[in-house]
Write a protein that holds these residues in place. Structure first.
Motif, mmCIF file in Angstrom:
data_model
loop_
_atom_site.group_PDB
_atom_site.id
_atom_site.type_symbol
_atom_site.label_atom_id
_atom_site.label_comp_id
_atom_site.label_asym_id
_atom_site.label_seq_id
_atom_site.Cartn_x
_atom_site.Cartn_y
_atom_site.Cartn_z
ATOM 1 N N SER A 53 0.828 -1.041 0.008
ATOM 2 C CA SER A 53 0.113 0.048 -0.086
ATOM 3 C C SER A 53 0.824 1.308 0.074
ATOM 4 O O SER A 53 2.120 1.206 0.366
ATOM 5 C CB SER A 53 -0.758 0.100 1.416
ATOM 6 N N GLY B 148 0.745 5.392 1.121
ATOM 7 C CA GLY B 148 0.382 5.970 2.641
ATOM 8 C C GLY B 148 1.585 6.232 3.644
ATOM 9 O O GLY B 148 2.762 5.584 3.394
ATOM 10 N N SER B 149 1.278 6.977 4.793
ATOM 11 C CA SER B 149 2.372 7.110 5.584
ATOM 12 C C SER B 149 2.726 6.081 6.703
ATOM 13 O O SER B 149 3.911 6.040 7.078
ATOM 14 C CB SER B 149 1.953 8.499 6.600
ATOM 15 N N PRO C 207 2.633 2.646 6.012
ATOM 16 C CA PRO C 207 3.541 1.744 5.416
ATOM 17 C C PRO C 207 4.828 2.350 5.206
ATOM 18 O O PRO C 207 5.755 1.537 5.466
ATOM 19 C CB PRO C 207 3.130 1.424 3.911
ATOM 20 N N ASN D 265 3.563 5.845 -5.409
ATOM 21 C CA ASN D 265 3.619 4.990 -4.292
ATOM 22 C C ASN D 265 4.955 4.058 -4.384
ATOM 23 O O ASN D 265 5.687 3.699 -3.560
ATOM 24 C CB ASN D 265 2.438 3.885 -4.168
ATOM 25 N N GLY E 21 -3.952 0.264 3.579
ATOM 26 C CA GLY E 21 -4.111 1.360 4.535
ATOM 27 C C GLY E 21 -5.609 1.871 4.399
ATOM 28 O O GLY E 21 -6.505 1.175 3.835
ATOM 29 N N MET E 22 -5.831 2.666 5.167
ATOM 30 C CA MET E 22 -7.254 3.362 5.405
ATOM 31 C C MET E 22 -7.422 4.703 5.331
ATOM 32 O O MET E 22 -6.791 5.270 6.260
ATOM 33 C CB MET E 22 -8.200 2.836 6.340
ATOM 34 N N GLY E 23 -7.902 5.400 4.471
ATOM 35 C CA GLY E 23 -8.044 6.886 4.525
ATOM 36 C C GLY E 23 -9.001 7.254 5.596
ATOM 37 O O GLY E 23 -9.847 6.468 6.164
ATOM 38 N N HIS F 193 -11.598 5.062 2.648
ATOM 39 C CA HIS F 193 -11.128 4.237 1.400
ATOM 40 C C HIS F 193 -10.204 3.368 1.698
ATOM 41 O O HIS F 193 -9.236 3.427 2.779
ATOM 42 C CB HIS F 193 -10.840 5.394 0.517
ATOM 43 N N THR F 194 -9.864 2.358 0.866
ATOM 44 C CA THR F 194 -8.864 1.590 1.001
ATOM 45 C C THR F 194 -8.408 1.277 -0.378
ATOM 46 O O THR F 194 -9.188 1.348 -1.134
ATOM 47 C CB THR F 194 -9.019 0.217 1.938
ATOM 48 N N ALA F 195 -6.874 0.883 -0.536
ATOM 49 C CA ALA F 195 -6.439 0.806 -1.755
ATOM 50 C C ALA F 195 -6.690 2.195 -2.579
ATOM 51 O O ALA F 195 -6.441 3.064 -1.609
ATOM 52 C CB ALA F 195 -6.976 -0.208 -2.670
ATOM 53 N N SER F 196 -7.341 2.037 -3.621
ATOM 54 C CA SER F 196 -7.879 3.395 -4.254
ATOM 55 C C SER F 196 -9.388 3.140 -4.340
ATOM 56 O O SER F 196 -9.801 3.791 -5.557
ATOM 57 C CB SER F 196 -7.029 3.941 -5.294
ATOM 58 N N ARG G 20 -6.172 6.939 -10.668
ATOM 59 C CA ARG G 20 -5.410 5.886 -9.692
ATOM 60 C C ARG G 20 -5.898 4.406 -10.437
ATOM 61 O O ARG G 20 -6.833 4.541 -11.019
ATOM 62 C CB ARG G 20 -5.846 5.809 -8.135
ATOM 63 N N LYS H 235 -8.042 8.521 12.184
ATOM 64 C CA LYS H 235 -8.859 7.322 11.703
ATOM 65 C C LYS H 235 -9.570 6.686 12.944
ATOM 66 O O LYS H 235 -10.325 5.660 12.786
ATOM 67 C CB LYS H 235 -7.562 6.182 11.604
HETATM 68 C C1 6PG Z 1 -2.555 5.784 -1.546
HETATM 69 C C2 6PG Z 1 -2.767 4.431 -0.408
HETATM 70 C C3 6PG Z 1 -3.757 4.736 0.289
HETATM 71 C C4 6PG Z 1 -3.596 4.836 1.970
HETATM 72 C C5 6PG Z 1 -4.595 5.671 2.729
HETATM 73 C C6 6PG Z 1 -4.200 5.701 4.127
HETATM 74 O O1 6PG Z 1 -2.329 5.258 -2.536
HETATM 75 O O2 6PG Z 1 -2.812 6.802 -1.146
HETATM 76 O O3 6PG Z 1 -2.811 3.222 -1.016
HETATM 77 O O4 6PG Z 1 -5.069 3.871 0.486
HETATM 78 O O5 6PG Z 1 -3.523 3.669 2.398
HETATM 79 O O6 6PG Z 1 -4.986 6.730 2.079
HETATM 80 O O7 6PG Z 1 -2.898 6.393 4.274
HETATM 81 P P1 6PG Z 1 -2.142 6.690 5.629
HETATM 82 O O8 6PG Z 1 -1.362 5.383 5.841
HETATM 83 O O9 6PG Z 1 -1.066 7.761 5.113
HETATM 84 O O10 6PG Z 1 -3.073 7.413 6.730
#
Ligand code: 6PG
Length: 238
Positions: free
Chosen positions: A35, A37-38, A40, A78, A137-139, A143-146, A173, A196
């Motif tokens: 994934s 995001g911050s 990972p 990414n 991850g989860m926004g 959201h997850t993935a895109s 995306r 979150k």
């Molecule tokens: C992306 C990620 C996205 C990410 C979430 C969480 O490409 O932006 O795959 O799904 O996992 O936005 O991001 P954070 O870990 O930074 O909160």
């Protein structure tokens, strides 16, 4: 569903890195979807700094669960983040890196990557390409993935990959779909930060509008779903 809660983001990264090292050691070949995001990023730093001797990266094939439709040299990529924080610091054969080519025309790339997954991955009982591990991850919008809430139908696509659009930036995306995610052997969420906390509570406790959030649809057929959380993100569920 299992929850592994640690006090800090760094401890989440350490816990996940230990988990990953054990998973990889148990297999001849491992296919993993990463994934962005911050969170990972912190895990990649931990793996590069402290797990060099613990992981045989030659056994690992790296893929992405989603990628921004930008060049691989773009700061939004990414893949670029993963090269900077992990790939450039480990001994992994370049043929084991299977990036989504953000520079390609999005619809073409979604088809190309779907074919790559179909060619490379073992198949589940239903003939669906099956990752050993999908890291998500989860926004803070759930959201997850895109796969974003405003395009939640993409989750249910019969395709392996779809082209999504970020709701705020309009950025395109390429993302794997729910079909791929829920046919993985193992799915792990890496979710940290107090921003979150509400979505984690709603999704795990199936409260409020949880069904509107793509992250709530993550339910691998294998039953192997593990949330790696810090105390801030887990504050309302522990
Ligand atoms: C992306 C990620 C996205 C990410 C979430 C969480 O490409 O932006 O795959 O799904 O996992 O936005 O991001 P954070 O870990 O930074 O909160």
């Amino acid at each position: 569903m299992k929850l592994k809660v640690a006090q800090t983001k760094q401890e989440v990264a350490l816990n996940f890195s230990r988990y990953l090292a054990i998973l990889i050691a148990a297999r001849e070949e491992v296919h993993i979807a990463l994934s962005g995001g911050s969170t990972p990023k912190i895990v990649f730093e931990e793996l590069a700094a402290n797990f060099q001797e613990d992981i045989d990266w030659k056994a690992v094939h790296l893929y992405w669960g989603d990628e921004r439709c930008v060049d691989p040299t773009d700061d939004d990529s990414n893949y670029k983040m993963t090269v900077e924080y992990l790939i450039s610091k480990i001994e992994i054969p370049k043929e084991n890196i299977h990036r989504i080519k953000g520079e390609n025309e999005p619809d073409y790339e979604a088809k190309r990557y779907a074919e790559l997954l179909d060619d490379n991955l073992p198949k589940s009982d239903g003939g669906v390409p099956s990752f050993d591990l999908v890291i998500l991850g989860m926004g803070d919008d759930g959201h997850t993935a895109s796969i974003f809430p405003h395009e939640i139908d993409l989750w249910h696509s019969d395709k392996l990959c779809e082209v999504a659009v970020h709701p705020d930036s309009g950025q395109q995306r390429v993302s794997i779909t729910g079909k791929v995610i829920n046919h993985a052997q193992i799915v792990t969420f890496l979710v940290t930060g107090e921003n979150k906390v509400d979505k984690v509570d709603e999704i795990i406790n199936k409260k409020g509008d949880f069904e509107k959030y793509p992250a709530s649809l993550v339910a691998p057929n294998s039953g192997n779903l593990i949330w790696f959380l810090d105390a801030a993100a887990a504050a309302k569920i522990t």
